[in-house]
Design a protein around this motif. Structure first.
Motif, PDB file in Angstrom:
ATOM      1  N   ARG A  58       0.830  -1.205   0.000  1.00 34.20           N
ATOM      2  CA  ARG A  58       0.000   0.000   0.000  1.00 34.20           C
ATOM      3  C   ARG A  58       0.868   1.260   0.000  1.00 34.20           C
ATOM      4  NH1 ARG A  58      -5.324   2.324  -0.178  1.00 34.20           N
ATOM      5  NH2 ARG A  58      -5.085   4.352   0.806  1.00 34.20           N
ATOM      6  N   ARG A  59       1.933   1.240   0.795  1.00 29.20           N
ATOM      7  CA  ARG A  59       2.820   2.401   0.860  1.00 29.20           C
ATOM      8  C   ARG A  59       3.539   2.624  -0.464  1.00 29.20           C
ATOM      9  NH1 ARG A  59       3.155   7.335   2.425  1.00 29.20           N
ATOM     10  NH2 ARG A  59       5.277   8.047   2.879  1.00 29.20           N
ATOM     11  N   CYS A  60       3.951   1.528  -1.118  1.00 28.05           N
ATOM     12  CA  CYS A  60       4.608   1.662  -2.418  1.00 28.05           C
ATOM     13  C   CYS A  60       3.656   2.239  -3.462  1.00 28.05           C
ATOM     14  CB  CYS A  60       5.133   0.305  -2.871  1.00 28.05           C
ATOM     15  SG  CYS A  60       6.493  -0.341  -1.885  1.00 28.05           S
ATOM     16  N   TRP A  61       2.392   1.816  -3.390  1.00 25.75           N
ATOM     17  CA  TRP A  61       1.417   2.368  -4.342  1.00 25.75           C
ATOM     18  C   TRP A  61       1.169   3.856  -4.089  1.00 25.75           C
ATOM     19  CZ3 TRP A  61      -3.515   4.344  -3.259  1.00 25.75           C
ATOM     20  CH2 TRP A  61      -4.254   4.699  -4.392  1.00 25.75           C
ATOM     21  N   GLU A  62       1.129   4.282  -2.797  1.00 21.01           N
ATOM     22  CA  GLU A  62       0.931   5.692  -2.481  1.00 21.01           C
ATOM     23  C   GLU A  62       2.084   6.549  -2.996  1.00 21.01           C
ATOM     24  OE1 GLU A  62       0.483   5.736   1.715  1.00 21.01           O
ATOM     25  OE2 GLU A  62      -1.657   5.213   1.679  1.00 21.01           O
ATOM     26  N   LEU A  63       3.281   5.991  -3.071  1.00 19.60           N
ATOM     27  CA  LEU A  63       4.440   6.756  -3.534  1.00 19.60           C
ATOM     28  C   LEU A  63       4.570   6.763  -5.054  1.00 19.60           C
ATOM     29  CD1 LEU A  63       7.093   5.607  -0.896  1.00 19.60           C
ATOM     30  CD2 LEU A  63       5.879   7.791  -0.970  1.00 19.60           C
ATOM     31  N   THR A  64       4.126   5.693  -5.709  1.00 16.97           N
ATOM     32  CA  THR A  64       4.335   5.568  -7.159  1.00 16.97           C
ATOM     33  C   THR A  64       3.050   5.644  -7.980  1.00 16.97           C
ATOM     34  OG1 THR A  64       4.173   3.152  -7.032  1.00 16.97           O
ATOM     35  CG2 THR A  64       6.354   4.130  -6.729  1.00 16.97           C
ATOM     36  N   TYR A  65       1.896   5.346  -7.355  1.00 16.25           N
ATOM     37  CA  TYR A  65       0.609   5.276  -8.062  1.00 16.25           C
ATOM     38  C   TYR A  65       0.690   4.307  -9.246  1.00 16.25           C
ATOM     39  CZ  TYR A  65      -1.071   9.175  -5.290  1.00 16.25           C
ATOM     40  OH  TYR A  65      -1.452   9.973  -4.247  1.00 16.25           O
TER      41      TYR A  65
ATOM     42  N   ASP B 120      -0.429   1.281 -11.218  1.00 19.62           N
ATOM     43  CA  ASP B 120      -1.715   0.593 -11.313  1.00 19.62           C
ATOM     44  C   ASP B 120      -1.567  -0.906 -11.087  1.00 19.62           C
ATOM     45  OD1 ASP B 120      -4.601   0.979 -11.954  1.00 19.62           O
ATOM     46  OD2 ASP B 120      -4.134  -0.481 -13.533  1.00 19.62           O
TER      47      ASP B 120
ATOM     48  N   ARG C   5      -1.758  -1.482  -7.417  1.00 16.53           N
ATOM     49  CA  ARG C   5      -3.127  -1.321  -6.932  1.00 16.53           C
ATOM     50  C   ARG C   5      -3.954  -2.576  -7.194  1.00 16.53           C
ATOM     51  NH1 ARG C   5      -8.055   0.190  -8.882  1.00 16.53           N
ATOM     52  NH2 ARG C   5      -7.192   0.301 -10.995  1.00 16.53           N
TER      53      ARG C   5
END
Length: 272
Positions: free
Chosen positions: A38-45, A47, A50
Motif C-alpha cells: 500500500r505504501r509503495c502504491w501511495e508513492l508511485t501510483y 496501477d 493497486r
C-alpha cells in the motif's frame, strides 16, 4: 475459533486456509506485506500494485469464507465437504495420567485432592533446594514486575509555599503537575489488604529567580503499614529477605526488591 484446533502451527488465517486447500495468487501475501504494498502504491501510483493489492484483499475474504464453511460443516456434522474433514472431540480422548510421573496413589482421600490440584510449575517455584543455584536463577527469572498499578485512592495536595526559599519573593507560578505512588497495606478486622495511594501535587517556580519549589519530597514509595509488616515478617516470623519479597509479591501483588527488605528494617530500627 477458540473451540477448534486445526493441525497448524498457529490460528492465523493464512495457515488454516492453506491447510484447507486455499492458495493466494501472491505467494508472499501477508498483512505486513500488504501494508508495504500500500505504501509503495501511495508513492508511485503504479496501477499494477493497486490491482495486486485489491486481489489480495479479495482473496483474503475468500479464504475467510473457506474457513467459515469448514467450521459450519464441522458444527453441522455434514459429510458432503470436499475435504472430508476428520474431526475428533478432545473431551472424548482418554488420558492415562495427567502428571509427569503418573498418578500418585494415597492412603488418605484428602491427599488425593491435593495431588490432583497440584502441578509441577507451582512446586518448582515454591519448593527447591537452596544450594541449587541453577534452579534458583530459573525461578527468579519467572518473577515478573507489576507493569500497570491499580490505584486504590487518589489524594490531591494543594499546599503552596508562602514565598521562595531562595530569594524570598512571594510571586510563584505552577511549573508542573507531579505525582507519586505509595504502596501500603490496610489492616481491617477481616484481615489485610493492599492499599495503593497516588498523591497529586504541584511544583512551583519563582518568577524572580526561576527556582523550582515543591512542598512534598519524593520519599520512599512504601507506606508505614507495609514497612511494619515487613519488620514483623523479619523479626517475628524469621523469614529471609528473599522469602519476604516473594511473599509480598504473591499475596499483595506489590513488587519489592530483595535489598528493600533490609532497608525497611533499617528505617524501622531508626524510628524506634
Amino acid at each position: 475459533m477458540g473451540g477448534f484446533i486445526f493441525p497448524t502451527y498457529s490460528n492465523g488465517l493464512k495457515e488454516i486456509a492453506r491447510w484447507l486447500g486455499f492458495e493466494w495468487t501472491w505467494p508472499q501475501s501477508s498483512g505486513t506485506a500488504a501494508m508495504l504494498l500500500r505504501r509503495c502504491w501511495e508513492l508511485t501510483y503504479d496501477d499494477a500494485l493497486r490491482r495486486k493489492l485489491i486481489t489480495y484483499n479479495i482473496e483474503d475474504c475468500r479464504a475467510a469464507a473457506v474457513v467459515a464453511e469448514a467450521l459450519a460443516h464441522i458444527c453441522g456434522d455434514s459429510e458432503s465437504h470436499a475435504k472430508k474433514l476428520e474431526t475428533v472431540n478432545v473431551g472424548s480422548l482418554e488420558v492415562c495420567f495427567q502428571r509427569t510421573f503418573g498418578k500418585f496413589p494415597s492412603a488418605l482421600p484428602e491427599f488425593e485432592k491435593i495431588n490432583t490440584a497440584a502441578y509441577w510449575d507451582y512446586q518448582r517455584s515454591k519448593v527447591y533446594i537452596r544450594s541449587d543455584k541453577v534452579i534458583r536463577r530459573s525461578v527468579e527469572k519467572t518473577v515478573k514486575s507489576v507493569k500497570k498499578v491499580a490505584i486504590t485512592k487518589e489524594v490531591v495536595l494543594d499546599d503552596k509555599p508562602a514565598s521562595c526559599p531562595r530569594c524570598g519573593k512571594s510571586k510563584l507560578w505552577i511549573a508542573k503537575r507531579m505525582s507519586r505512588v505509595v504502596f501500603d497495606l490496610k489492616f481491617t478486622r477481616g484481615g489485610i489488604k493492599r492499599w495503593v495511594v497516588r498523591y497529586l501535587y504541584n511544583s512551583y517556580r519563582c518568577v524572580a529567580c526561576k527556582a523550582e519549589i515543591t512542598m512534598h519530597r519524593r520519599e520512599t514509595k512504601y507506606g508505614q503499614n507495609l514497612r511494619a509488616y515487613v519488620a514483623y515478617l523479619l523479626i517475628e516470623m524469621r523469614l529471609s529477605h528473599q522469602k519476604i519479597r516473594e511473599h509480598v509479591a504473591t499475596v499483595f501483588n506489590i513488587p519489592i526488591i530483595t535489598t528493600m527488605a533490609h532497608d525497611m528494617k533499617e528505617q524501622m530500627a531508626t524510628k524506634y
